[in-house]
Write a protein that holds these residues in place. Structure first.
Motif, PDB file in Angstrom:
ATOM      1  N   ILE A 178       0.857  -1.090   0.155  1.00  0.00           N
ATOM      2  CA  ILE A 178       0.155   0.008  -0.038  1.00  0.00           C
ATOM      3  C   ILE A 178       0.808   1.297   0.086  1.00  0.00           C
ATOM      4  N   LEU A 179       0.793   2.314  -0.868  1.00  0.00           N
ATOM      5  CA  LEU A 179       1.341   3.357  -0.859  1.00  0.00           C
ATOM      6  C   LEU A 179       0.400   4.412  -0.066  1.00  0.00           C
ATOM      7  N   THR A 180       0.996   5.416   0.626  1.00  0.00           N
ATOM      8  CA  THR A 180       0.208   6.521   1.498  1.00  0.00           C
ATOM      9  C   THR A 180       1.188   7.610   1.806  1.00  0.00           C
ATOM     10  N   ASP A 181       0.533   8.772   2.393  1.00  0.00           N
ATOM     11  CA  ASP A 181       1.194   9.836   2.900  1.00  0.00           C
ATOM     12  C   ASP A 181       1.014   9.816   4.482  1.00  0.00           C
ATOM     13  N   MET A 182       0.413   8.676   4.976  1.00  0.00           N
ATOM     14  CA  MET A 182       0.319   8.635   6.592  1.00  0.00           C
ATOM     15  C   MET A 182       1.913   8.527   6.979  1.00  0.00           C
ATOM     16  N   PRO A 183       2.256   9.367   7.884  1.00  0.00           N
ATOM     17  CA  PRO A 183       3.345   9.168   8.607  1.00  0.00           C
ATOM     18  C   PRO A 183       3.366   7.792   9.310  1.00  0.00           C
ATOM     19  N   LEU A 184       4.692   7.187   8.999  1.00  0.00           N
ATOM     20  CA  LEU A 184       5.051   5.764   9.448  1.00  0.00           C
ATOM     21  C   LEU A 184       6.430   5.670  10.120  1.00  0.00           C
ATOM     22  N   GLU A 185       6.768   4.944  10.964  1.00  0.00           N
ATOM     23  CA  GLU A 185       7.840   4.448  11.578  1.00  0.00           C
ATOM     24  C   GLU A 185       8.549   3.484  10.746  1.00  0.00           C
ATOM     25  N   PHE A 186       9.639   3.902   9.730  1.00  0.00           N
ATOM     26  CA  PHE A 186      10.127   3.153   8.693  1.00  0.00           C
ATOM     27  C   PHE A 186      11.031   1.926   9.464  1.00  0.00           C
ATOM     28  N   GLY A 187      10.924   0.886   8.733  1.00  0.00           N
ATOM     29  CA  GLY A 187      11.828  -0.230   9.363  1.00  0.00           C
ATOM     30  C   GLY A 187      13.352   0.048   8.631  1.00  0.00           C
ATOM     31  N   SER A 188      14.416  -0.723   9.318  1.00  0.00           N
ATOM     32  CA  SER A 188      15.639  -0.630   8.883  1.00  0.00           C
ATOM     33  C   SER A 188      15.907  -1.291   7.424  1.00  0.00           C
ATOM     34  N   PRO A 189      16.355  -0.765   6.262  1.00  0.00           N
ATOM     35  CA  PRO A 189      16.292  -1.409   4.955  1.00  0.00           C
ATOM     36  C   PRO A 189      17.369  -2.744   5.241  1.00  0.00           C
ATOM     37  N   ILE A 190      17.175  -3.506   4.449  1.00  0.00           N
ATOM     38  CA  ILE A 190      18.021  -4.894   4.236  1.00  0.00           C
ATOM     39  C   ILE A 190      18.816  -4.537   2.850  1.00  0.00           C
ATOM     40  N   THR A 191      20.068  -4.314   2.724  1.00  0.00           N
ATOM     41  CA  THR A 191      20.604  -4.192   1.783  1.00  0.00           C
ATOM     42  C   THR A 191      21.511  -5.151   1.103  1.00  0.00           C
ATOM     43  N   ASP A 192      21.668  -6.246   1.755  1.00  0.00           N
ATOM     44  CA  ASP A 192      22.925  -7.237   1.236  1.00  0.00           C
ATOM     45  C   ASP A 192      22.018  -8.513   1.810  1.00  0.00           C
ATOM     46  N   SER A 193      22.322  -9.623   0.883  1.00  0.00           N
ATOM     47  CA  SER A 193      21.914 -10.933   1.167  1.00  0.00           C
ATOM     48  C   SER A 193      22.333 -11.673   2.433  1.00  0.00           C
ATOM     49  N   GLN A 194      21.326 -12.424   3.118  1.00  0.00           N
ATOM     50  CA  GLN A 194      21.564 -12.789   4.199  1.00  0.00           C
ATOM     51  C   GLN A 194      21.533 -14.583   4.017  1.00  0.00           C
ATOM     52  N   CYS A 195      21.690 -14.877   2.614  1.00  0.00           N
ATOM     53  CA  CYS A 195      21.764 -16.366   2.363  1.00  0.00           C
ATOM     54  C   CYS A 195      23.069 -17.206   2.667  1.00  0.00           C
ATOM     55  N   ASP A 196      23.901 -16.373   3.158  1.00  0.00           N
ATOM     56  CA  ASP A 196      25.313 -16.983   3.884  1.00  0.00           C
ATOM     57  C   ASP A 196      25.941 -17.810   2.503  1.00  0.00           C
ATOM     58  N   ASP A 197      26.326 -19.104   2.514  1.00  0.00           N
ATOM     59  CA  ASP A 197      26.816 -19.709   1.743  1.00  0.00           C
ATOM     60  C   ASP A 197      25.767 -20.773   0.817  1.00  0.00           C
ATOM     61  N   CYS A 198      24.345 -20.691   1.339  1.00  0.00           N
ATOM     62  CA  CYS A 198      23.400 -21.624   0.881  1.00  0.00           C
ATOM     63  C   CYS A 198      23.529 -21.267  -0.846  1.00  0.00           C
ATOM     64  N   GLU A 199      23.552 -22.513  -1.510  1.00  0.00           N
ATOM     65  CA  GLU A 199      23.328 -22.421  -3.081  1.00  0.00           C
ATOM     66  C   GLU A 199      22.300 -23.343  -3.501  1.00  0.00           C
ATOM     67  N   ASN A 200      21.357 -23.802  -2.620  1.00  0.00           N
ATOM     68  CA  ASN A 200      20.235 -24.516  -3.025  1.00  0.00           C
ATOM     69  C   ASN A 200      19.648 -24.359  -4.263  1.00  0.00           C
ATOM     70  N   CYS A 201      19.295 -23.178  -4.296  1.00  0.00           N
ATOM     71  CA  CYS A 201      18.099 -22.551  -5.473  1.00  0.00           C
ATOM     72  C   CYS A 201      18.896 -22.360  -6.567  1.00  0.00           C
ATOM     73  N   GLN A 202      20.286 -22.094  -6.582  1.00  0.00           N
ATOM     74  CA  GLN A 202      21.208 -22.187  -7.741  1.00  0.00           C
ATOM     75  C   GLN A 202      21.275 -23.559  -8.320  1.00  0.00           C
ATOM     76  N   LYS A 203      21.438 -24.538  -7.425  1.00  0.00           N
ATOM     77  CA  LYS A 203      21.974 -26.157  -7.731  1.00  0.00           C
ATOM     78  C   LYS A 203      20.264 -26.396  -8.338  1.00  0.00           C
ATOM     79  N   ALA A 204      19.527 -26.062  -7.858  1.00  0.00           N
ATOM     80  CA  ALA A 204      17.968 -26.548  -8.358  1.00  0.00           C
ATOM     81  C   ALA A 204      17.599 -26.061  -9.526  1.00  0.00           C
ATOM     82  N   CYS A 205      18.138 -24.963 -10.158  1.00  0.00           N
ATOM     83  CA  CYS A 205      17.647 -24.482 -11.208  1.00  0.00           C
ATOM     84  C   CYS A 205      17.766 -25.316 -12.568  1.00  0.00           C
ATOM     85  N   PRO A 206      16.911 -25.617 -13.319  1.00  0.00           N
ATOM     86  CA  PRO A 206      16.765 -26.559 -14.357  1.00  0.00           C
ATOM     87  C   PRO A 206      17.788 -26.142 -15.668  1.00  0.00           C
TER      88      PRO A 206
END
Length: 222
Positions: A139-167
């Motif tokens: 939802i977009l709004t002009d209501m004042p809100l207390e923003f969360g802290s943006p996440i700017t980097d992956s937190q996937c660590d060394d997991c490669e499950n999705c990469q290995k599963a891609c056909p």
């Protein structure tokens, strides 16, 4: 908990976050604040993928998209009743370019800026609670809100499950951060071509979602 977030969670949203999206929504409406809505997919949906029952999976998936759209529209009414402007960013209002597999204003952008999760190697949105087994709305709004802290980097660590599963090996080794372009982490043309072939055959390609380590942890959790 603020009343708006409590209301949206009460309607059924799994997670709610707030973000500064000033300037990103000008194509729709000049509203500077974004509300990210996350709705988890039921575990049954993941089991349907395992059973390759894509017909029932897509019914389940689209039912959850429709449910989240209704939550967004009810949230829009709630905010307007408080005297602010609001615009529910539903699928019909946020047209997706299927060839680019990209909405006009990506829900993932609002969600990462809200601090609700990050982008996985697969370019799917990932939450710590449900992995990639989620649908997104906003939802977009002009209501004042207390923003969360943006996440700017992956937190996937060394997991490669999705990469290995891609056909079609469309997923690159490069992990996401918000300074990269999407093309740096995934070959979207290869992905699109395969997905379209699957759809035409009445199937689907959701292995990157179902094989995500955090999705698997969600499925095992009571």
């Amino acid at each position: 908990m603020d009343n708006l977030k409590k209301y949206l969670l009460g309607l059924g949203a799994s997670k709610v976050g707030y973000a500064d999206v000033d300037g990103l929504a000008s194509e729709f409406i000049d509203l500077p604040n974004g509300i990210s809505l996350v709705l988890k997919l039921p575990k049954r949906a993941m089991h349907l993928i395992e059973d390759e029952d894509y017909e029932d999976y897509w019914k389940c998936f689209h039912a959850k998209v429709a449910e989240l759209s209704e939550i967004a529209l009810e949230g829009e009414k709630f905010i307007k009743n408080l005297g602010y402007d609001a615009f529910a960013l539903t699928m019909t209002r946020n047209e997706c370019d299927m060839k680019k597999l990209l909405s006009t204003l990506p829900y993932k952008t609002i969600a990462t800026k809200s601090g609700l999760g990050w982008i996985g190697r697969s370019a799917l949105f990932v939450t710590p609670e449900y992995g990639s087994a989620v649908v997104l709305g906003a939802i977009l709004t002009d209501m004042p809100l207390e923003f969360g802290s943006p996440i700017t980097d992956s937190q996937c660590d060394d997991c490669e499950n999705c990469q290995k599963a891609c056909p079609v090996e469309a997923i690159n080794p490069q992990k996401w951060n918000d300074r990269l372009n999407r093309e740096d982490i995934i070959d979207i043309d290869a992905c699109f071509e395969y997905i379209m072939d699957q759809y035409k055959a009445g199937l689907g390609c959701t292995k990157c979602m179902s094989e995500c380590r955090l999705t698997q942890e969600y499925l095992k959790r009571e």
